[in-house]
Scaffold this active site. Structure first.
Site, PDB file in Angstrom:
ATOM      1  N   ARG A  44       0.793   2.770 -27.129  1.00 24.22           N
ATOM      2  CA  ARG A  44       2.154   2.573 -27.853  1.00 24.22           C
ATOM      3  C   ARG A  44       3.216   4.031 -27.652  1.00 24.22           C
ATOM      4  NH1 ARG A  44      -1.224   0.672 -31.274  1.00 24.22           N
ATOM      5  NH2 ARG A  44      -1.353   2.714 -32.327  1.00 24.22           N
ATOM      6  N   ARG A  52      -4.694   4.677 -22.249  1.00 23.37           N
ATOM      7  CA  ARG A  52      -5.571   3.266 -22.139  1.00 23.37           C
ATOM      8  C   ARG A  52      -4.889   3.130 -21.546  1.00 23.37           C
ATOM      9  NH1 ARG A  52      -4.382   1.906 -28.802  1.00 23.37           N
ATOM     10  NH2 ARG A  52      -6.353   2.718 -29.877  1.00 23.37           N
ATOM     11  N   HIS A  76       0.427  -1.180   0.196  1.00 21.50           N
ATOM     12  CA  HIS A  76      -0.050   0.073  -0.018  1.00 21.50           C
ATOM     13  C   HIS A  76       0.575   1.254  -0.285  1.00 21.50           C
ATOM     14  CE1 HIS A  76      -3.569  -2.139   1.922  1.00 21.50           C
ATOM     15  NE2 HIS A  76      -3.519  -2.403   0.007  1.00 21.50           N
ATOM     16  N   GLY A 132     -16.670   2.009 -31.978  1.00 21.81           N
ATOM     17  CA  GLY A 132     -16.758   2.755 -33.140  1.00 21.81           C
ATOM     18  C   GLY A 132     -17.762   3.706 -32.584  1.00 21.81           C
ATOM     19  N   CYS A 175      -2.437  -0.866   7.201  1.00 25.06           N
ATOM     20  CA  CYS A 175      -1.688   0.715   7.311  1.00 25.06           C
ATOM     21  C   CYS A 175      -2.109   1.263   8.509  1.00 25.06           C
ATOM     22  CB  CYS A 175      -2.071   1.370   5.963  1.00 25.06           C
ATOM     23  SG  CYS A 175      -1.223   0.449   4.508  1.00 25.06           S
ATOM     24  N   GLU A 186       0.861   4.085   1.963  1.00 28.00           N
ATOM     25  CA  GLU A 186       1.943   4.372   3.359  1.00 28.00           C
ATOM     26  C   GLU A 186       2.613   3.248   3.519  1.00 28.00           C
ATOM     27  OE1 GLU A 186      -2.907   4.327   3.902  1.00 28.00           O
ATOM     28  OE2 GLU A 186      -1.779   3.194   2.273  1.00 28.00           O
ATOM     29  N   CYS A 214      -6.474   1.572   5.658  1.00 24.33           N
ATOM     30  CA  CYS A 214      -7.030   0.745   6.833  1.00 24.33           C
ATOM     31  C   CYS A 214      -6.889  -0.638   7.630  1.00 24.33           C
ATOM     32  CB  CYS A 214      -6.528  -0.554   5.085  1.00 24.33           C
ATOM     33  SG  CYS A 214      -5.138  -1.040   5.328  1.00 24.33           S
ATOM     34  N   ALA A 216     -17.372   9.888 -44.290  1.00 30.17           N
ATOM     35  CA  ALA A 216     -19.021   9.077 -44.844  1.00 30.17           C
ATOM     36  C   ALA A 216     -18.712   7.640 -45.214  1.00 30.17           C
ATOM     37  CB  ALA A 216     -19.793   9.719 -45.851  1.00 30.17           C
TER      38      ALA A 216
END
Length: 339
Positions: free
Chosen positions: A227, A204, A69, A273, A104, A71, A94, A184
């Site tokens: 990437r 991502r 964790h 999409g 913690c 801490e 915690c 289109a």
């Protein structure tokens, strides 16, 4: 200019300068917590800063996989300098022990910190107020609620899973000034420039799963990886939304949006999409919207299909702007669902 030492309203014995310092140091802890967003589930991504006499003596963030964790990392870095320090923690320490490590709250007590500043309480029933109570019981001064809204944002995945039993969903859209998400004929590479695309790769890396529709997966065969040099290993799991039970190599199948709860991890990024984006909006399953807008006009391009609005009035008040900035020649706008 000398700092204002007047008592800050609603902060007891704290001065205004103290409250400003608390917000600043908590901001640093929140920044640390972002380092492993999308890599700590089922644990939250927490940040911790230890400050003594105005100097950082230790810092830490939840490690990939959820342990150690934040801490524990910060206390290890600080060593003996933790005694008498103030700990800034983005989530209540915690109070429960596990096979993977001690509580913690107990670690902070043993280290002899003088004060703990907490952004948010922990909704986990094993802690939920008990961590703060344990600190106060031994005389440690505890302040809570510092930059709570920012902490909610930083740990939105963990909190959404705890409160609603599903991951936090971000929808990414790249579009032209006239609202087209592609030509289109379906061509969409590239609407935005390199800076916006790099930002998309960073996003991502902060998600465990990335979702596209079956048509996008079969026709475009997108890599959907990260990437950016140094964080390629943070590429998310590739998921295809399809009611078709036939598996696709390299993809996890998501039979319906209602099945999101079955995905492991706390963060899902939807990249398309257009039909898939509209489906998530129609089901009101989007918590955050990343809108990348390029300074181009396409004309007669594809836009989002029906998202299920009964009338125009239903479109208003649903989205709240959180952030907007330039990315090269493009612009990103971040919206949060107003619930």
């Amino acid at each position: 200019m000398e700092a204002d030492r007047r008592p800050a309203q609603g902060l007891g014995n704290l001065t205004l300068a103290d409250s400003i310092d608390d917000a600043r140091w908590m901001g640093a802890a929140l920044t640390l917590s972002e380092r492993t967003r999308g890599a700590t589930a089922p644990n939250p991504n927490v940040g911790c800063i230890l400050v003594r006499d105005g100097r950082v003596v230790g810092r830490g963030w939840t490690q990939p996989g959820g342990r150690p964790h934040a801490e524990a990392m910060a206390l290890t870095a600080a060593g003996a300098d933790a005694r008498g320090a103030t700990a800034y923690v983005t989530l209540e320490p915690c109070a429960h022990e596990s096979l993977r490590g001690p509580a913690c709250a107990d670690l902070l007590v043993a280290a002899g910190v003088a004060r703990v500043v907490v952004a948010l309480g922990d909704p986990d029933p094993r802690t939920n107020g008990q961590g703060i109570a344990r600190l106060r019981d031994v005389g440690i001064v505890v302040a809570s609620g510092v930059r709570a809204a920012d902490a909610e944002r930083a740990m939105a995945g963990f909190l959404t899973r705890r409160r609603h039993g599903r991951p936090f969903v971000t929808l990414k859209l790249a579009m032209s000034l006239d609202g087209a998400v592609s030509r289109a004929d379906g061509q969409s590479q590239w609407i935005t420039g390199p800076q916006a695309r790099a930002h998309g790769h960073l996003e991502r890396s902060r998600h465990e799963s990335i979702v596209v529709g079956r048509g996008t997966a079969e026709i475009d065969r997108p890599r959907l990886d990260v990437r950016l040099a140094g964080i390629e290993r943070r590429s998310p799991r590739r998921v295809v939304l399809s009611a078709d039970c036939e598996d696709m190599p390299g993809f996890v199948m998501l039979p319906s949006i209602a099945s999101l709860a079955d995905l492991s991890g706390d963060h899902v990024l939807v990249e398309g999409g257009a039909a898939t984006a509209a489906a998530f909006l129609r089901d009101d399953a989007v918590d955050r919207l990343l809108l990348y807008r390029a300074p181009i006009l396409i004309g007669h391009g594809r836009t989002l299909p029906d998202i299920g609005l009964g009338d125009l009035s239903a479109a208003h008040g649903r989205w709240r702007l959180h952030d907007a900035r330039a990315l090269g020649s493009d612009r990103i706008e971040v919206y949060e669902r107003a619930r």
